[in-house]
Design a protein around this motif. Structure first.
Motif, short mmCIF file in Angstrom:
data_model
loop_
_atom_site.label_atom_id
_atom_site.label_comp_id
_atom_site.label_asym_id
_atom_site.label_seq_id
_atom_site.Cartn_x
_atom_site.Cartn_y
_atom_site.Cartn_z
N ALA A 51 0.82 -1.21 0.00
CA ALA A 51 0.00 0.00 0.00
C ALA A 51 0.86 1.26 0.00
CB ALA A 51 -0.93 0.00 1.20
N THR A 52 2.03 1.18 0.62
CA THR A 52 2.95 2.32 0.64
C THR A 52 3.37 2.72 -0.76
OG1 THR A 52 3.72 1.67 2.84
CG2 THR A 52 5.14 3.15 1.58
N LYS A 53 3.43 1.75 -1.68
CA LYS A 53 3.79 2.05 -3.07
C LYS A 53 2.78 3.01 -3.70
CE LYS A 53 7.02 -1.23 -2.97
NZ LYS A 53 8.46 -0.92 -2.87
N GLN A 54 1.56 3.03 -3.16
CA GLN A 54 0.53 3.94 -3.64
C GLN A 54 0.27 5.08 -2.65
OE1 GLN A 54 -2.98 2.16 -5.56
NE2 GLN A 54 -1.99 0.15 -5.45
N MET A 74 -3.48 1.79 5.26
CA MET A 74 -3.60 0.33 5.33
C MET A 74 -3.41 -0.16 6.75
SD MET A 74 -4.24 -2.59 4.01
CE MET A 74 -4.03 -2.84 2.23
N LEU A 75 -2.45 0.39 7.48
CA LEU A 75 -2.27 0.00 8.87
C LEU A 75 -3.54 0.27 9.67
CD1 LEU A 75 -0.70 -0.92 11.36
CD2 LEU A 75 0.26 1.39 11.52
N LYS A 76 -4.14 1.43 9.49
CA LYS A 76 -5.39 1.76 10.18
C LYS A 76 -6.48 0.75 9.84
CE LYS A 76 -6.93 5.91 9.92
NZ LYS A 76 -7.27 7.22 9.28
N ALA A 77 -6.61 0.43 8.56
CA ALA A 77 -7.64 -0.52 8.14
C ALA A 77 -7.39 -1.90 8.72
CB ALA A 77 -7.68 -0.59 6.61
N ILE A 78 -6.12 -2.32 8.78
CA ILE A 78 -5.77 -3.62 9.35
C ILE A 78 -6.08 -3.66 10.84
CG2 ILE A 78 -3.76 -5.01 10.00
CD1 ILE A 78 -2.64 -4.41 7.18
N GLN A 79 -5.73 -2.60 11.55
CA GLN A 79 -6.03 -2.56 12.99
C GLN A 79 -7.53 -2.62 13.25
OE1 GLN A 79 -3.81 1.06 13.84
NE2 GLN A 79 -2.23 -0.09 14.93
N LYS A 80 -8.31 -1.89 12.48
CA LYS A 80 -9.76 -1.92 12.64
C LYS A 80 -10.32 -3.30 12.31
CE LYS A 80 -14.02 0.38 11.12
NZ LYS A 80 -14.60 1.43 10.23
N LEU A 112 -7.24 1.45 -3.15
CA LEU A 112 -6.03 1.18 -3.92
C LEU A 112 -6.37 0.67 -5.32
CD1 LEU A 112 -3.69 -0.60 -1.32
CD2 LEU A 112 -3.78 1.82 -1.92
N ASP A 113 -5.46 0.92 -6.24
CA ASP A 113 -5.51 0.25 -7.54
C ASP A 113 -5.20 -1.22 -7.29
OD1 ASP A 113 -4.31 -1.02 -9.93
OD2 ASP A 113 -4.57 0.95 -10.86
N LEU A 114 -6.18 -2.09 -7.51
CA LEU A 114 -6.05 -3.47 -7.05
C LEU A 114 -5.06 -4.28 -7.88
CD1 LEU A 114 -9.77 -4.22 -6.13
CD2 LEU A 114 -7.88 -3.60 -4.61
N THR A 115 -4.96 -3.96 -9.16
CA THR A 115 -3.97 -4.66 -9.98
C THR A 115 -2.56 -4.32 -9.51
OG1 THR A 115 -5.44 -4.66 -11.90
CG2 THR A 115 -3.09 -5.00 -12.32
N GLN A 116 -2.32 -3.04 -9.27
CA GLN A 116 -1.01 -2.63 -8.78
C GLN A 116 -0.75 -3.21 -7.40
OE1 GLN A 116 -0.17 1.61 -8.75
NE2 GLN A 116 1.62 1.33 -7.44
N TYR A 117 -1.78 -3.19 -6.55
CA TYR A 117 -1.60 -3.76 -5.20
C TYR A 117 -1.20 -5.23 -5.27
CZ TYR A 117 -2.81 -5.98 -0.79
OH TYR A 117 -2.78 -6.75 0.34
#
Length: 214
Positions: free
Chosen positions: A101-104, A110-116, A140-145
């Motif tokens: 996710a950092t690449k985007q 993403m960390l916040k979403a993971i913690q939740k 996120l762009d899912l293909t890139q992710y």
């Protein structure tokens, strides 16, 4: 005014990182502060954890302290998940998702979403399908992710964790979360724990720290 860089050493499964999440978010939104994230792999590799009764009780007691200090929410589904006899906690997949996710430009989101997902919804954050769903939720762009996740898994996650562990050791600290500032070739620990549950005081502290660095 110059921008102050804070180095945040964390782990997606760290309860006290979840406790500090509102403070880290305030720092991340500060106009004169940037956050560099360092995932320390608390439960990665040989440290991955198959939760037993003793550690389950330890986690639940710690969660009660966090909730009372910070009002962070621990959902019913999370409590139910902790009692799953087959529960395994592995930091590597969620750390890989954060790096992807950092690449985007959305590692912190993403960390916040993971913690939740973990602490509120009781979702298995070491499941790549869950992580893919979170990538979709944060836009996120899912293909890139997907491509970045595969690349990070193969080439980046392990080295990132090792560098983060080295930084933690270099700083003289040993636990998660650790928030550091580098000044005059020395690492200074920012006392996150002193401000848990007091966001106004934390904001004042950050402002004073930025002013002192100008």
């Amino acid at each position: 005014m110059n921008t102050l860089t804070l180095h945040y050493i964390y782990d997606p499964y760290c309860g006290w990182c979840y406790a500090a999440a509102p403070l880290v978010e305030i720092a991340a939104k500060h106009p004169h502060i940037s956050i560099e994230m360092h995932g320390g792999g608390m439960l990665a590799g040989s440290a991955r954890l198959h939760l037993d009764d003793d550690f389950r009780q330890y986690i639940m007691q710690s969660d009660k302290r966090i909730a009372s200090m910070t009002r962070q929410v621990f959902g019913d589904e999370y409590i139910k998940m902790l009692h799953d006899p087959n529960l395994v906690m592995d930091s590597t997949p969620p750390q890989t998702a954060i790096l992807a996710a950092t690449k985007q430009g959305k590692g912190f989101e993403m960390l916040k979403a993971i913690q939740k997902a973990h602490y509120v919804a009781g979702r298995h954050i070491n499941d790549t399908a869950v992580l893919f769903g979170l990538a979709q939720e944060i836009g996120l762009d899912l293909t890139q992710y997907t491509n970045d996740y595969a690349q990070c898994e193969q080439n980046e996650t392990e080295s990132h964790i090792q560098r983060s562990k080295a930084l933690l050791a270099q700083s003289g600290s040993s636990g998660f979360p650790t928030l550091l500032i580098e000044q005059q070739e020395k690492w200074l620990r920012v006392p996150l724990q002193n401000y848990l549950g007091t966001p106004d005081k934390w904001q004042q502290f950050l402002d004073s720290m930025v002013s002192a660095s100008a």
